[in-house]
Design an enzyme around this catalytic site. Structure first.
Site, PDB file in Angstrom:
ATOM      1  CB  SER A 161      -0.954  -0.038   1.199  1.00  0.00           C
ATOM      2  OG  SER A 161      -1.977   0.914   1.064  1.00  0.00           O
ATOM      3  CG  ASP A 184      -4.079  -1.690   0.317  1.00  0.00           C
ATOM      4  OD1 ASP A 184      -3.180  -2.288   0.935  1.00  0.00           O
ATOM      5  OD2 ASP A 184      -4.316  -0.481   0.442  1.00  0.00           O
TER       6      ASP A 184
END
Length: 202
Positions: free
Chosen positions: A44, A158
């Site tokens: 991320s 993510d």
């Protein structure tokens, strides 16, 4: 924390959304301490900051971020009309490529792994080859915000969904220390991140 001067470090940068900018300050402090960052694993926001640093463009990225206005942010959001996310992310990635360059991970002077999550198979995917910002785009694909990334027939989102502090990609590194940064502390905490240092004994 042990003495870092001259030590080689594997750096693990966790997820954290906007808090991910804290990784910049942490990297600055590690540099000031005299350690040598030889490897980065991130997911991320950690993958994004780690990629920029590994490419040697942290100063340019920081300057750009500090100058962003609300209008600038809105112009970077390209709305998607498909299910799975409201933003395609192409404008953001293209802007990052303008700042950093269209680089292959294999060309980086620092070993780099971006960690994403495979939606179909519910497992981590380690991205450590190919175009740098293809890997970053997959790793930052926050569910329902960014559209997922099609990768070898699966969809990636993510990496923080499955592993917010991805230490495992560094296990085989030939470095003195692993330093893992966790940005998951409560917003009202005095310290907004935690740093874990793992000293290799072999």
């Amino acid at each position: 924390m042990p003495e870092l001067k001259g030590k080689s470090v594997s750096l693990v940068l966790g997820s954290g959304g906007a808090r991910g900018l804290a990784h910049i300050g942490i990297i600055r402090e590690l540099e000031n301490s005299g350690c040598i960052i030889k490897s980065i694993s991130g997911c991320s926001a950690g993958a994004l900051i780690g990629a920029v640093y590994a490419a040697g463009k942290l100063d340019a990225f920081e300057e750009w971020v500090c100058e962003l206005t609300k209008v600038d942010v809105m112009t970077l959001l390209d709305i998607s009309w498909h299910s799975g996310g409201i933003v395609k992310g192409d404008r953001i990635i293209n802007k990052l490529i303008d700042i950093v360059g269209d680089i292959l991970i294999e060309e980086l002077p620092i070993s780099f792994t971006a960690v994403a999550a495979d939606v179909n198979n519910e497992k981590e995917v380690w991205l450590n080859s190919g175009r740098l910002f293809d890997a970053v785009r997959a790793s930052i694909s926050l569910p329902l915000f960014f559209t997922p990334v099609n990768y070898k027939g699966s969809y990636l989102i993510d990496g923080g969904v499955l592993n917010p502090v991805p230490i495992a990609p560094t296990f085989k590194d030939d470095t003195d220390l692993t330093i893992a940064v966790n940005l998951a502390a409560a917003l009202n905490a005095t310290i907004l991140y935690q740093i874990h240092v793992i000293v290799r004994l072999s």
